[in-house]
Design an enzyme around this catalytic site. Structure first.
Site, PDB file in Angstrom:
ATOM      1  N   ASP A  19      53.934-113.620  22.668  1.00 38.35           N
ATOM      2  CA  ASP A  19      53.744-115.032  23.048  1.00 38.35           C
ATOM      3  C   ASP A  19      52.983-115.172  23.957  1.00 38.35           C
ATOM      4  OD1 ASP A  19      52.183-117.464  22.799  1.00 38.35           O
ATOM      5  OD2 ASP A  19      52.740-117.290  20.492  1.00 38.35           O
ATOM      6  N   HIS A  37      52.405-122.267  24.322  1.00 37.71           N
ATOM      7  CA  HIS A  37      52.726-122.122  22.592  1.00 37.71           C
ATOM      8  C   HIS A  37      53.113-121.572  22.479  1.00 37.71           C
ATOM      9  CE1 HIS A  37      50.992-119.678  19.653  1.00 37.71           C
ATOM     10  NE2 HIS A  37      49.754-120.584  19.237  1.00 37.71           N
ATOM     11  N   SER A  96      49.083-120.737  13.302  1.00 37.84           N
ATOM     12  CA  SER A  96      50.222-120.352  14.628  1.00 37.84           C
ATOM     13  C   SER A  96      51.460-120.619  13.873  1.00 37.84           C
ATOM     14  CB  SER A  96      49.686-120.874  15.807  1.00 37.84           C
ATOM     15  OG  SER A  96      48.921-119.746  16.355  1.00 37.84           O
TER      16      SER A  96
END
Length: 394
Positions: free
Chosen positions: A65, A99, A256
């Site tokens: 990520d 994120h 996600s």
């Protein structure tokens, strides 16, 4: 949660990290609360009871990520050094978007300081930082950080790889995926947040578990992609970070989030059954997943059902079967997509409340792609649009 799409110049590869949906800043009073109060899925998944059996100890999840911030209190003691595959300043434990940290917290957060409680709070996180699109929406066609990260994860101690992102498939990425699966890794990836029926990658690769999202009302979220879904998991209305300043919490929705929950579910099961292979862990997850309300064993939006690790941990259900046969590859050989995974079927005594409604009525998923972030202009995109060139929540 976050879904970052990347368009690679020339090669037109999109990487969507999980970021679909409205991102709504929480009021200070809400931020002061124990965030677990907002984690609605913990109660129906019977997390407290599962934690009496397994907390994911001994399992490492590689989070490919935007990096995972070492400043997260809830991840204290959970983070391994990781590796940075980008040319950005900083290291794997510096998150340039917010994120990756959110995904790691959903998997292994301890809840310290009133933070997120991960579903597998004793699992370890291996952060692998890759290049994802930011404001300009493009990544150079020569960038190989995603493919390289998969290979690093394959050679690492991690048993599970989580990729809450999406891309157009490339031969290099496919080869890396096959290499990792050959090394015994179990790979989960988010399917996408445009509500369309087409494959995004790596979720679209046959060896990868494509994860769609369900809502608190036990419906498949309207934004959740169909067509390449293998399993679904809770994904809507989660608390998450607004941006990389880690100063504000927002409400996020997306596949996600769902991929992270599926990865954490696998960690719980694998920790309790350390002698199982990735194939066996996935097989029992497929067998014990909650099916569609009409009783279908498989649908293009629900996949084989919504993850229920409690059925394995608390009820002892699921037949691990052949340790060497990948259950998704076996499924591909079947003439009917509704056939059960090899090794048995899900329990027949589930209540109606366990069944999942596949056709969402549209009142749960985000109606627009309204993105609100610190120092970022508000971007409004019609639901279903697929050409996001900015960081998006999924």
């Amino acid at each position: 949660m976050l879904s970052v799409r990347i368009l690679r110049k020339v090669s037109h590869v999109t990487i969507c990290a999980a970021l679909t949906g409205a991102i709504i800043g929480l009021a200070p009073a809400a931020q002061a609360q124990d965030l677990s109060d907002r984690q609605w899925y913990l109660e129906p998944m019977q997390a407290e009871a599962m934690w009496e059996v397994s907390k994911g100890e001994g399992i490492t999840v590689a989070v490919i990520d935007t990096g995972v911030s070492a400043s997260s209190k809830t991840l204290a003691g959970r983070l391994l050094p990781g590796e940075d595959l980008t040319d950005r300043p900083g290291s794997a434990t510096d998150d340039y978007a917010g994120h990756g940290t959110g995904m790691a917290e959903l998997i292994a957060g301890t809840g310290a300081g009133g933070g997120i409680k991960g579903l597998a709070p004793k699992a370890k996180i291996l952060p692998l930082r890759v290049t994802l699109a930011e404001d300009d929406g493009f990544v150079d066609a020569e960038d190989q950080s995603l493919e390289n990260a998969v290979r690093v994860a394959a050679d690492s101690e991690a048993q599970i790889i989580n990729m809450s992102l999406g891309s157009v498939g490339t031969e290099e990425l496919e080869a890396a995926i096959e290499f990792a699966v050959g090394k015994g890794k179990l790979i989960f990836a988010s399917t996408g947040n445009s509500g369309k029926d087409y494959s995004e990658y790596p979720a679209g690769f046959p060896e990868v578990v494509g994860v769609g999202a369900v809502t608190e009302k036990n419906k498949v979220a309207e934004y959740s992609h169909g067509g390449n879904v293998d399993l679904t998991a809770p994904g809507s209305d989660f608390p998450g970070w607004c941006d990389n300043s880690f100063s504000r919490r927002c409400t996020t929705s997306g596949t996600s989030n769902a991929s992270a929950i599926a990865s954490a579910s696998a960690a719980l099961i694998w920790a309790e059954h350390p002698d199982w292979t990735a194939n066996q862990v996935l097989r029992v997850m497929m067998q014990t997943a909650s099916k569609a309300i009409d009783g279908s064993d498989y649908t293009t939006r629900l996949g084989y059902g919504t993850v229920r690790p409690r059925k394995v941990l608390l009820d002892g259900e699921g037949d691990p079967g052949d340790p060497d046969q990948h259950p998704l590859l076996k499924q591909e050989e079947s003439p009917s997509p509704s056939a059960q995974p090899e090794g048995g079927s899900s329990d027949g005594d589930e209540s109606a409340s366990d069944r999942v409604k596949v056709a969402d009525e549209g009142d749960d998923g985000p109606p627009t792609g309204l993105l609100i972030g610190s120092g970022v202009a508000v971007v409004l995109v019609a639901a279903g649009a697929i050409g996001f060139l900015v960081l998006r929540r999924r």
